[in-house]
Design a protein around this motif. Structure first.
Motif, PDB file in Angstrom:
ATOM      1  N   SER A  59      33.092  44.839  34.610  1.00  0.00           N
ATOM      2  CA  SER A  59      33.708  46.135  34.347  1.00  0.00           C
ATOM      3  C   SER A  59      32.909  47.265  34.989  1.00  0.00           C
ATOM      4  CB  SER A  59      33.796  46.365  32.842  1.00  0.00           C
ATOM      5  OG  SER A  59      34.261  47.660  32.582  1.00  0.00           O
ATOM      6  N   HIS A  60      33.599  48.302  35.438  1.00  0.00           N
ATOM      7  CA  HIS A  60      32.940  49.515  35.930  1.00  0.00           C
ATOM      8  C   HIS A  60      32.906  50.597  34.867  1.00  0.00           C
ATOM      9  CE1 HIS A  60      33.536  48.661  40.486  1.00  0.00           C
ATOM     10  NE2 HIS A  60      32.778  47.782  39.894  1.00  0.00           N
ATOM     11  N   ASN A  61      33.273  50.243  33.643  1.00  0.00           N
ATOM     12  CA  ASN A  61      33.273  51.187  32.533  1.00  0.00           C
ATOM     13  C   ASN A  61      31.836  51.428  32.087  1.00  0.00           C
ATOM     14  OD1 ASN A  61      33.519  52.539  30.095  1.00  0.00           O
ATOM     15  ND2 ASN A  61      35.342  51.412  29.480  1.00  0.00           N
ATOM     16  N   VAL A  62      31.308  52.631  32.349  1.00  0.00           N
ATOM     17  CA  VAL A  62      29.917  52.959  32.047  1.00  0.00           C
ATOM     18  C   VAL A  62      29.655  53.001  30.546  1.00  0.00           C
ATOM     19  CG1 VAL A  62      28.124  54.709  32.346  1.00  0.00           C
ATOM     20  CG2 VAL A  62      29.754  54.266  34.188  1.00  0.00           C
TER      21      VAL A  62
ATOM     22  N   ARG B 249      31.008  51.219  28.150  1.00  0.00           N
ATOM     23  CA  ARG B 249      31.070  49.939  27.453  1.00  0.00           C
ATOM     24  C   ARG B 249      31.038  48.799  28.464  1.00  0.00           C
ATOM     25  NH1 ARG B 249      36.252  49.345  23.742  1.00  0.00           N
ATOM     26  NH2 ARG B 249      37.097  48.711  25.716  1.00  0.00           N
ATOM     27  N   SER B 250      30.017  47.954  28.399  1.00  0.00           N
ATOM     28  CA  SER B 250      29.924  46.809  29.293  1.00  0.00           C
ATOM     29  C   SER B 250      30.842  45.707  28.785  1.00  0.00           C
ATOM     30  CB  SER B 250      28.485  46.303  29.358  1.00  0.00           C
ATOM     31  OG  SER B 250      28.428  45.171  30.180  1.00  0.00           O
ATOM     32  N   GLU B 251      31.743  45.264  29.632  1.00  0.00           N
ATOM     33  CA  GLU B 251      32.709  44.257  29.225  1.00  0.00           C
ATOM     34  C   GLU B 251      32.671  43.042  30.150  1.00  0.00           C
ATOM     35  OE1 GLU B 251      36.508  46.150  29.054  1.00  0.00           O
ATOM     36  OE2 GLU B 251      35.890  47.530  27.495  1.00  0.00           O
ATOM     37  N   ASP B 252      31.504  42.697  30.691  1.00  0.00           N
ATOM     38  CA  ASP B 252      31.403  41.547  31.576  1.00  0.00           C
ATOM     39  C   ASP B 252      31.614  40.259  30.792  1.00  0.00           C
ATOM     40  OD1 ASP B 252      30.745  43.501  33.354  1.00  0.00           O
ATOM     41  OD2 ASP B 252      28.750  42.752  33.802  1.00  0.00           O
ATOM     42  N   PHE B 253      32.422  39.349  31.347  1.00  0.00           N
ATOM     43  CA  PHE B 253      32.643  38.058  30.706  1.00  0.00           C
ATOM     44  C   PHE B 253      33.143  37.054  31.740  1.00  0.00           C
ATOM     45  CE2 PHE B 253      36.448  40.593  30.271  1.00  0.00           C
ATOM     46  CZ  PHE B 253      37.488  39.720  30.551  1.00  0.00           C
ATOM     47  N   THR B 254      33.197  35.789  31.359  1.00  0.00           N
ATOM     48  CA  THR B 254      33.621  34.704  32.243  1.00  0.00           C
ATOM     49  C   THR B 254      34.740  33.907  31.580  1.00  0.00           C
ATOM     50  OG1 THR B 254      31.392  34.544  33.159  1.00  0.00           O
ATOM     51  CG2 THR B 254      32.830  32.655  33.490  1.00  0.00           C
TER      52      THR B 254
ATOM     53  N   ILE C   8      45.145  40.118  35.271  1.00  0.00           N
ATOM     54  CA  ILE C   8      45.404  40.498  33.882  1.00  0.00           C
ATOM     55  C   ILE C   8      44.195  41.161  33.234  1.00  0.00           C
ATOM     56  CG2 ILE C   8      45.817  39.543  31.564  1.00  0.00           C
ATOM     57  CD1 ILE C   8      47.595  37.418  33.002  1.00  0.00           C
ATOM     58  N   ASN C   9      42.990  40.691  33.562  1.00  0.00           N
ATOM     59  CA  ASN C   9      41.791  41.094  32.819  1.00  0.00           C
ATOM     60  C   ASN C   9      40.951  42.196  33.450  1.00  0.00           C
ATOM     61  OD1 ASN C   9      41.479  39.266  30.362  1.00  0.00           O
ATOM     62  ND2 ASN C   9      42.118  37.886  31.986  1.00  0.00           N
ATOM     63  N   VAL C  10      41.212  42.567  34.677  1.00  0.00           N
ATOM     64  CA  VAL C  10      40.417  43.618  35.315  1.00  0.00           C
ATOM     65  C   VAL C  10      41.208  44.919  35.322  1.00  0.00           C
ATOM     66  CG1 VAL C  10      39.292  44.386  37.426  1.00  0.00           C
ATOM     67  CG2 VAL C  10      39.156  41.990  36.766  1.00  0.00           C
ATOM     68  N   ALA C  11      40.778  45.871  34.506  1.00  0.00           N
ATOM     69  CA  ALA C  11      41.392  47.201  34.522  1.00  0.00           C
ATOM     70  C   ALA C  11      40.725  48.042  35.607  1.00  0.00           C
ATOM     71  CB  ALA C  11      41.257  47.866  33.163  1.00  0.00           C
ATOM     72  N   GLU C  12      39.419  48.104  35.561  1.00  0.00           N
ATOM     73  CA  GLU C  12      38.598  48.785  36.569  1.00  0.00           C
ATOM     74  C   GLU C  12      37.395  47.900  36.820  1.00  0.00           C
ATOM     75  OE1 GLU C  12      37.199  52.392  34.964  1.00  0.00           O
ATOM     76  OE2 GLU C  12      39.140  53.362  34.934  1.00  0.00           O
ATOM     77  N   GLY C  13      37.192  47.498  38.034  1.00  0.00           N
ATOM     78  CA  GLY C  13      36.000  46.712  38.306  1.00  0.00           C
ATOM     79  C   GLY C  13      36.224  45.608  39.309  1.00  0.00           C
ATOM     80  N   ASP C  14      35.394  44.587  39.186  1.00  0.00           N
ATOM     81  CA  ASP C  14      35.359  43.501  40.145  1.00  0.00           C
ATOM     82  C   ASP C  14      35.497  42.163  39.437  1.00  0.00           C
ATOM     83  OD1 ASP C  14      34.656  45.384  42.191  1.00  0.00           O
ATOM     84  OD2 ASP C  14      32.588  45.282  41.495  1.00  0.00           O
TER      85      ASP C  14
ATOM     86  N   GLY D  11      28.395  26.210  41.836  1.00  0.00           N
ATOM     87  CA  GLY D  11      27.437  27.224  42.281  1.00  0.00           C
ATOM     88  C   GLY D  11      27.876  27.957  43.535  1.00  0.00           C
ATOM     89  N   HIS D  12      29.109  27.726  43.981  1.00  0.00           N
ATOM     90  CA  HIS D  12      29.616  28.333  45.216  1.00  0.00           C
ATOM     91  C   HIS D  12      30.615  29.443  44.894  1.00  0.00           C
ATOM     92  CE1 HIS D  12      30.873  28.552  49.384  1.00  0.00           C
ATOM     93  NE2 HIS D  12      32.122  28.412  49.000  1.00  0.00           N
ATOM     94  N   CYS D  13      30.335  30.660  45.373  1.00  0.00           N
ATOM     95  CA  CYS D  13      31.249  31.784  45.171  1.00  0.00           C
ATOM     96  C   CYS D  13      32.379  31.695  46.203  1.00  0.00           C
ATOM     97  CB  CYS D  13      30.505  33.110  45.311  1.00  0.00           C
ATOM     98  SG  CYS D  13      31.547  34.544  44.982  1.00  0.00           S
ATOM     99  N   LEU D  14      33.603  31.505  45.727  1.00  0.00           N
ATOM    100  CA  LEU D  14      34.763  31.408  46.613  1.00  0.00           C
ATOM    101  C   LEU D  14      35.252  32.769  47.078  1.00  0.00           C
ATOM    102  CD1 LEU D  14      36.844  28.710  44.708  1.00  0.00           C
ATOM    103  CD2 LEU D  14      35.284  28.378  46.638  1.00  0.00           C
ATOM    104  N   ALA D  15      35.198  33.780  46.182  1.00  0.00           N
ATOM    105  CA  ALA D  15      35.698  35.114  46.533  1.00  0.00           C
ATOM    106  C   ALA D  15      35.109  36.162  45.606  1.00  0.00           C
ATOM    107  CB  ALA D  15      37.218  35.160  46.429  1.00  0.00           C
ATOM    108  N   ARG D  16      34.898  37.344  46.171  1.00  0.00           N
ATOM    109  CA  ARG D  16      34.547  38.532  45.401  1.00  0.00           C
ATOM    110  C   ARG D  16      35.698  39.507  45.583  1.00  0.00           C
ATOM    111  NH1 ARG D  16      29.403  37.005  47.331  1.00  0.00           N
ATOM    112  NH2 ARG D  16      27.990  36.635  45.580  1.00  0.00           N
ATOM    113  N   LEU D  17      36.254  39.955  44.477  1.00  0.00           N
ATOM    114  CA  LEU D  17      37.438  40.813  44.488  1.00  0.00           C
ATOM    115  C   LEU D  17      37.126  42.142  43.826  1.00  0.00           C
ATOM    116  CD1 LEU D  17      39.747  38.087  42.949  1.00  0.00           C
ATOM    117  CD2 LEU D  17      39.558  38.598  45.381  1.00  0.00           C
ATOM    118  N   SER D  18      37.667  43.223  44.364  1.00  0.00           N
ATOM    119  CA  SER D  18      37.540  44.516  43.698  1.00  0.00           C
ATOM    120  C   SER D  18      38.919  45.174  43.661  1.00  0.00           C
ATOM    121  CB  SER D  18      36.520  45.416  44.394  1.00  0.00           C
ATOM    122  OG  SER D  18      36.816  45.579  45.756  1.00  0.00           O
ATOM    123  N   LYS D  19      39.250  45.733  42.496  1.00  0.00           N
ATOM    124  CA  LYS D  19      40.557  46.339  42.261  1.00  0.00           C
ATOM    125  C   LYS D  19      40.487  47.832  42.577  1.00  0.00           C
ATOM    126  CE  LYS D  19      44.163  45.585  38.863  1.00  0.00           C
ATOM    127  NZ  LYS D  19      44.425  45.102  37.508  1.00  0.00           N
TER     128      LYS D  19
END
Length: 68
Positions: free
Chosen positions: A10-13, A15-20, A35-41, A48-56
């Motif tokens: 989350s980019h919400n300063v 309230r931290s809402e990071d989750f997996t 569905i789960n990203v309102a503001e953020g990445d 252990g391999h990152c397939l994609a990094r997404l930002s809305k």
């Protein structure tokens, strides 16, 4: 069966809402991120391999995803 992990950042300063969340495939992982990203990445991981990094970006009806 191996599952993908979607890490939501989350980019919400105020309230931290990071989750997996886990998903069975890439289509489901992208839907979960939408569905789960309102503001953020989000990151989609396969083990252990990152397939994609997404930002809305954008607002209202003009929302789009940038793949980094």
């Amino acid at each position: 069966m191996r599952r993908l992990r979607i890490s939501i950042h989350s980019h919400n300063v105020e309230r931290s809402e990071d989750f997996t969340i886990e998903a069975l495939d890439i289509a489901t992982a992208l839907t979960v991120a939408e569905i789960n990203v309102a503001e953020g990445d989000a990151e989609i991981w396969d083990g252990g391999h990152c397939l994609a990094r997404l930002s809305k970006h954008g607002e209202g009806q003009a929302v789009f995803w940038r793949v980094n």
